[in-house]
Write a protein that holds these residues in place. Sequence first.
Motif, PDB file in Angstrom:
ATOM      1  N   ASP A  24       0.848  -1.178   0.000  1.00  0.00           N
ATOM      2  CA  ASP A  24       0.000   0.000   0.000  1.00  0.00           C
ATOM      3  C   ASP A  24       0.885   1.231   0.000  1.00  0.00           C
ATOM      4  O   ASP A  24       1.376   1.659   1.028  1.00  0.00           O
ATOM      5  N   GLY A  25       1.121   1.748  -1.173  1.00  0.00           N
ATOM      6  CA  GLY A  25       1.854   2.986  -1.314  1.00  0.00           C
ATOM      7  C   GLY A  25       0.899   4.160  -1.345  1.00  0.00           C
ATOM      8  O   GLY A  25       1.251   5.239  -1.796  1.00  0.00           O
ATOM      9  N   PHE A  26      -0.336   3.925  -0.904  1.00  0.00           N
ATOM     10  CA  PHE A  26      -1.399   4.932  -0.874  1.00  0.00           C
ATOM     11  C   PHE A  26      -1.732   5.434  -2.279  1.00  0.00           C
ATOM     12  O   PHE A  26      -2.232   6.541  -2.453  1.00  0.00           O
ATOM     13  N   GLU A  27      -1.463   4.595  -3.290  1.00  0.00           N
ATOM     14  CA  GLU A  27      -1.703   5.011  -4.676  1.00  0.00           C
ATOM     15  C   GLU A  27      -3.184   5.083  -5.024  1.00  0.00           C
ATOM     16  O   GLU A  27      -3.547   5.568  -6.090  1.00  0.00           O
ATOM     17  N   ASN A  35      -6.933  -2.000   5.255  1.00  0.00           N
ATOM     18  CA  ASN A  35      -7.797  -1.800   6.413  1.00  0.00           C
ATOM     19  C   ASN A  35      -7.153  -0.865   7.450  1.00  0.00           C
ATOM     20  O   ASN A  35      -6.956  -1.232   8.597  1.00  0.00           O
ATOM     21  N   TRP A  36      -6.802   0.356   7.051  1.00  0.00           N
ATOM     22  CA  TRP A  36      -6.173   1.327   7.943  1.00  0.00           C
ATOM     23  C   TRP A  36      -7.171   1.826   8.975  1.00  0.00           C
ATOM     24  O   TRP A  36      -8.354   1.970   8.688  1.00  0.00           O
ATOM     25  N   LEU A  74      -1.882   5.932  13.192  1.00  0.00           N
ATOM     26  CA  LEU A  74      -2.368   5.266  11.986  1.00  0.00           C
ATOM     27  C   LEU A  74      -1.923   3.812  12.064  1.00  0.00           C
ATOM     28  O   LEU A  74      -0.732   3.530  12.194  1.00  0.00           O
ATOM     29  N   SER A  75      -2.857   2.884  12.016  1.00  0.00           N
ATOM     30  CA  SER A  75      -2.550   1.454  12.204  1.00  0.00           C
ATOM     31  C   SER A  75      -3.055   0.621  11.042  1.00  0.00           C
ATOM     32  O   SER A  75      -4.073   0.935  10.422  1.00  0.00           O
TER      33      SER A  75
END
Length: 102
Positions: A24-27, A35-36, A74-75
């Motif tokens: 997850d590079g937040f792209e 599931n953040w 942030l988890s």
Amino acid sequence: VTTYTPTNNPTIPPSKASTPSFFDGFESGDFSAENWSVTGVDAWVVDDTRPFEGSYSAHIKTADIPESQLYSELSLPVSLEAPGFIQFYFFAPISQPFETLE
């Protein structure tokens, strides 16, 4: 076989080390790809401010957290079937000589 003891580094077989389970590079441009979850102040954002790779990154500014609430976390829960390698990058600007990173 993956082994680890406090006195040596983990040994990861090449076939396992080169096959990521997820990335997850937040792209996606937001937190929807995994599931953040956020605990504390919900001030985390995903944007193009300072990506390590790709176009996006997640970040928070301490100025966005009111002093009365003190933190924001942030988890991402991760369950691995076998020992693995988890990696992340962070940028921590420190204004010298008054701040320290702990």
